[in-house]
Design an enzyme around this catalytic site. Structure first.
Site, short mmCIF file in Angstrom:
data_model
loop_
_atom_site.label_atom_id
_atom_site.label_comp_id
_atom_site.label_asym_id
_atom_site.label_seq_id
_atom_site.Cartn_x
_atom_site.Cartn_y
_atom_site.Cartn_z
N CYS A 6 -117.15 49.25 -146.31
CA CYS A 6 -116.18 50.26 -146.74
C CYS A 6 -114.76 49.83 -146.39
O CYS A 6 -113.81 50.12 -147.12
CB CYS A 6 -116.49 51.61 -146.09
SG CYS A 6 -118.11 52.29 -146.50
N ASP A 417 -101.36 45.58 -112.79
CA ASP A 417 -100.27 46.41 -112.33
C ASP A 417 -100.33 46.40 -110.80
O ASP A 417 -101.39 46.14 -110.22
CB ASP A 417 -100.42 47.83 -112.87
CG ASP A 417 -99.40 48.79 -112.27
OD1 ASP A 417 -98.21 48.48 -112.33
OD2 ASP A 417 -99.83 49.83 -111.75
N ASP A 642 -98.68 52.13 -117.92
CA ASP A 642 -99.58 51.02 -118.23
C ASP A 642 -100.31 51.22 -119.56
O ASP A 642 -100.94 50.29 -120.06
CB ASP A 642 -100.64 50.86 -117.12
CG ASP A 642 -100.01 50.59 -115.77
OD1 ASP A 642 -99.03 49.84 -115.72
OD2 ASP A 642 -100.50 51.14 -114.77
#
Length: 746
Positions: A6, A417, A642
Site C-alpha cells: 500500500c 546526554d 533530548d
C-alpha cells in the site's frame, strides 16, 4: 493502509501530482511527507493540499492534512477491537487443526468443518476482501489479495468436493469422508490477523511523543488587560500580550519577564537539573514550570514559532523518515504478490493443458496459493520481536519500536546526554570552604547553612540538609526567616551553635546576591578554589554574616554544588568500548564541566554547550561520519530537550528518571530503559543483536520454505492439505525459533 505494498501505491499516486518533487509514506505512522519542486505560496497552499488528498482518494485511501499545531487526539482502542478477531479465529481454527496434527484429518464431519471455517472466512476475513478489491480497482496487488484468493480457493474447493462427494453414485463414498481444506483457510486468516494485531499495537505508540509534548501547553492563560486579569484560551494570545504566571503553573508560551523574580524549572526543556533564576529582562520558554513567585511576562512568540512547537516539529519530522528495512519490504511486497498469482495461474493452465482435468489443475493452483500465503513471512519478524522484547522487559528494557530493535544491532556510536543519564540529575553538596579568622569551622558553617534551609524544598537546600543529616548535626532555630526571590534566603541565628549569645543575621545565596551585599569584597583569596570548582561545572553559593555597625556583610564560607556520577556509568562506557562501539557525550553544560565528566568516564568525544534545539543536528553530523561513511547512531537521554535527538537518531534510548517528568523522551524513543542504569544500554544492544539474528533466521526459513514449497506445489508434489500442513509447520517453526530468545539473560 494494510501492507507495505500500500505504501508503494500511495507514494506512486502522490508522485504523479504535478509539481511534486518527492513523496515519502511511512507505514508505521500512517503519514505522508511531500516535497514540492517549487513550494506553493500561502494563497495556493490549500488548493495544493486538496490536490494531494484527491490523488490519495483516487488510489483507494483516505487522508487529511496534519498541521504542525494540530492536537493529536488520544486514540483509545478497546482490547476487544484489537484482539477479538484473533481470539475468535483461534477458537474456531483450533478444533480444525488438532485432529490434523494427530493424523486424523477426517475427525470432524464435513458440516462441522464448514460451520467452524465459514464465519472465519467471510466475517473475520472480510477485511482482506475489501482491501484486496480496493487494490484491484487501483490496478495493483497486495498481500490482502493473496490471502483472500488463497483462502477463498481452499474454502471453495472444499465446498465443491463436499458437494460432489454427497452426490456421488459410488457405493464406497457413503462409507468414506472427502478430503476437505477448510482448516487451511481458517488457520491462514487467523495467523494473518495475529500479525495485523501486533502491527496495530506498535502503530499506536507513534503519536505518544507528540501528545506528551503538546500536553505541556496549558489550555488557558491569565492575560493582563484594561479590565485587569482575564482568563482566556491559549489560542487567543498574541505577541506582546502581557500574561500572569502564578507559582506552580507552566509558562504558556515564549516570552520575557517584565515584573517579578524567582526560579523556573526548565529541566524538561534544557536538561539543567537546577531551577534557573529569572528576573526582569530574562527570557522564558513555554513548557517550563514557574516554581516560586508570581511573574508577569510579555509574549515574544506564539503557536508554531515557539521553541516547544519547534521541538514538536523536529520529533514529527524525525519519525516520518522511513527506515531502510522498510524500503526493502516495499520492494519485496511489490514483486511477491503478482509473482505468486502468476505462478498459480500458470500452474492451473499448465496442468489443464497437460490433460489432467480441470479439478486437478485447480487443486494444484490452490496448493500454490495456500503454501504461498505469507504466514511464516508475516510472523518471522513480529514473533522474534515479541520474544526479544519480552526477554528484555524482564530486565527493565522496554522496546516500544520494533524498528529500533532491528536497527540497534548495527549501532556504531552511542551518544549520551549528561544530566540525568550519566549523572544522578540532582545537586549534591560536594565541597565547602570556610574563610579564615571568622571563628567557625566546617561543621559549624554547614550547621548554619542547613539551619537557614530548614523547610525549603529547593534542590540546593535539600543538598545542604542531606549533608547535615549525614554528619548528624543538630540545627538551631531560625528567626525572621525570609526568602529573597531569585537571590537566596536569610534569617537570624544565635552567634553560637549551642543557642546562646548575640543574635546575628545570616544569608545564603547566589553569587549575584553576594556581589550586591558585599560590593567591595575581594575574591582573590577564593580565586583558586572558584576556578577549580567552575572547571568542574559546580554551582557556587555564598554564606554571609551581617557584622556590627555599619552593618557590613562578611563572607563566611563558599559552598559548591555538583551533579554526582551514577555508579554504573563508567562500567557502561567500558562495556560499550568492549563491544566496539564509540562513545560520545552531548551536553548543554559549559565545556570545562562536560569535559571533566567525559574524562572521568573515558568517553571518547565530548560535545559541549549545545543549545536544546541543536542536539538533533549533532546526531545527524555523527550519522554522516568521517569521510562520508554513514554511521548508525544511538542516542541516550532523559529530558524533553533530548526528544528531537532521540527521534533523529537511528535508535533512541530514553532513560527513566526517578525525579519524573521525562515522559516526552520516553515516548519519542524506541527503547526505554526503565531504570536509571547506564549498563542497560549495552544490554539493549546485546538483546537487539540476538533478536536480529533470530529475525534473519526466521526470514531465511520463511523464504526458503516458499522457494522450495511453491515449485513443489506447482509440479504436483503437494496437495492443498499437505500445503496447509506445511504452512502451519512453517509458522510453528518460526515461532519456536523465536521463543529461544526467552532464555536470554542481561
Amino acid at each position: 493502509m494494510t501492507c507495505a505494498a500500500c505504501v508503494t501505491r500511495v507514494e506512486r499516486a502522490l508522485s504523479k501530482v504535478p509539481g511534486v518533487a518527492k513523496a515519502q509514506v511511512n507505514f508505521a505512522t500512517e503519514m505522508a511527507t511531500v516535497q514540492w519542486a517549487v513550494p506553493p505560496d500561502e494563497s495556493h497552499a490549500t488548493a495544493q493540499a486538496d490536490t494531494l488528498l484527491a490523488a490519495i482518494e483516487r488510489a483507494g485511501y483516505h487522508a487529511q492534512v496534519q498541521h504542525a499545531d494540530d492536537t493529536v487526539v488520544e486514540e483509545v482502542v478497546p482490547w476487544w477491537d484489537v484482539w477479538g478477531a484473533v481470539l475468535l479465529g483461534a477458537v474456531a481454527s483450533l478444533p480444525l487443526v488438532l485432529p490434523m496434527l494427530w493424523g486424523d484429518h477426517h475427525f470432524w464431519p464435513a458440516w462441522v468443518q464448514f460451520a467452524l471455517a465459514t464465519p472465519v472466512q467471510f466475517l473475520l476475513g472480510a477485511r482482506f476482501y475489501k482491501a484486496g478489491w480496493a487494490a484491484l480497482k487501483a490496478g495493483s496487488g497486495n498481500m490482502d489479495q493473496l490471502v483472500a484468493l488463497g483462502t477463498s480457493a481452499a474454502w471453495g474447493l472444499s465446498m465443491w468436493l463436499w458437494w460432489r462427494h454427497s452426490h456421488s453414485t459410488d457405493p464406497h463414498a457413503a462409507h468414506s469422508a472427502p478430503e476437505l481444506y477448510f482448516e487451511s483457510a481458517a488457520v491462514v486468516i487467523t495467523l494473518v490477523l495475529l500479525g495485523k494485531a501486533l502491527e496495530a499495537r506498535a502503530k499506536r505508540q507513534t503519536t505518544a511523543a507528540i501528545r506528551a509534548l503538546q500536553s505541556l501547553r496549558p489550555d488557558t492563560v491569565h492575560r493582563q488587560g484594561p479590565q485587569g486579569e482575564v482568563e482566556v484560551p491559549l489560542k487567543q494570545v498574541l505577541v506582546d500580550d502581557v500574561l500572569i504566571v502564578r507559582p506552580g503553573e507552566r509558562i504558556p508560551t515564549d516570552g520575557v519577564v517584565i515584573e517579578g523574580s524567582g526560579h523556573v524549572d526548565e529541566s524538561l526543556l534544557t536538561g539543567e537539573p537546577l531551577p534557573v533564576s529569572k528576573a526582569p529582562g530574562d527570557p522564558l520558554t513555554g513548557g517550563a514550570i514557574n516554581t516560586e513567585a508570581r511573574l508577569l511576562m510579555r509574549v515574544t512568540a506564539v503557536g508554531g514559532q515557539t521553541m516547544l512547537a519547534h521541538i514538536i516539529r523536529r520529533v514529527v519530522e524525525a519519525q516520518a523518515v522511513k527506515a531502510p528495512i522498510q524500503r526493502v519490504v516495499d520492494r519485496v511486497s511489490a514483486v511477491f504478490v503478482p509473482t505468486v498469482l502468476g505462478i498459480a495461474l500458470l500452474t492451473a493452465l499448465g496442468w489443464w493443458w497437460a490433460g489432467v482435468g480441470g479439478e486437478v489443475a485447480l487443486i494444484r493452483a490452490v496448493a500454490v496459493l495456500v503454501i504461498a500465503c505469507p504466514c511464516a513471512l508475516g510472523l518471522a519478524t513480529p514473533a522474534a520481536i515479541m520474544a526479544g522484547t519480552g526477554a528484555a522487559a524482564r530486565y527493565g528494557i522496554l522496546i516500544k519500536d520494533p524498528e529500533a530493535l532491528e536497527v540497534a544491532h548495527r549501532v556504531q556510536v552511542v551518544a549520551f546526554d549528561k544530566t540525568g543519564t550519566l549523572t544522578q540529575g540532582r545537586p549534591l553538596l560536594v565541597d565547602w570552604q570556610v574563610a579564615d579568622g571568622q571563628g567557625l569551622d566546617r561543621k559549624q558553617a554547614l550547621q548554619v547553612a542547613a539551619a537557614l534551609q530548614t523547610g525549603s524544598e529547593h534542590p540546593l537546600a535539600r543538598a545542604v540538609l542531606d549533608e547535615a543529616t549525614r554528619q548528624g548535626l543538630s540545627l538551631p532555630a531560625v528567626q525572621d526567616l525570609q526568602a529573597v526571590a531569585g537571590r537566596g534566603i536569610q534569617g537570624v541565628l544565635p552567634s553560637g551553635t549551642d543557642g546562646t549569645g548575640v543574635s546575628q543575621t545570616w544569608a545564603l545565596g547566589s553569587t549575584r546576591w553576594m556581589s550586591e551585599l558585599c560590593p567591595d569584597t575581594s575574591l582573590s583569596p577564593w580565586s583558586d578554589k572558584l576556578d577549580a570548582w567552575h572547571a568542574q561545572g559546580h554551582t557556587v553559593s555564598w554564606l554571609l554574616r551581617q557584622g556590627p555597625a555599619p552593618a557590613a556583610w562578611q563572607v563566611i564560607a563558599l559552598m559548591a554544588f555538583g551533579d554526582e556520577l551514577k555508579p554504573e556509568a563508567a562500567a557502561a562506557v567500558k562495556r560499550l568500548h568492549e563491544l566496539g562501539v564509540r562513545t560520545v557525550m552531548i551536553s548543554g553544560d559549559n565545556r570545562s564541566a562536560a569535559e571533566h565528566i567525559g574524562h572521568q568516564l573515558g568517553i571518547q568525544q565530548v560535545i559541549a554547550e549545545v543549545l536544546p534545539g541543536d542536539k538533533a543536528d549533532h546526531i545527524q553530523r555523527l550519522q554522516q561520519g568521517q569521510g562520508g561513511a554513514r554511521q548508525v547512531v544511538a542516542m541516550v537521554g532523559d529530558g524533553i530537550n533530548d526528544a528531537p535527538a532521540l527521534a533523529a537518531a537511528d535508535v533512541g534510548m530514553a532513560m527513566a528518571n526517578p525525579q519524573g517528568g521525562a515522559d516526552v523522551a520516553l515516548n519519542a524513543a524506541g527503547i526505554t530503559l526503565m531504570r536509571g542504569d547506564p549498563t542497560l544500554v549495552p544490554a539493549a544492544l546485546d538483546i537487539s543483536r540476538r533478536t536480529s539474528a533470530k529475525i534473519w533466521q526466521n526470514l531465511a526459513w520463511a523464504f526458503g520454505y516458499n522457494i522450495i514449497g511453491i515449485p513443489l506445489a506447482a509440479f504436483g508434489g503437494l496437495n492443498p492439505m499437505l500445503a496447509g500442513a506445511a504452512m502451519a509447520l512453517s509458522s510453528v517453526s518460526v515461532v519456536s525459533n523465536a521463543l529461544l530468545l526467552s532464555r536470554w539473560r542481561a
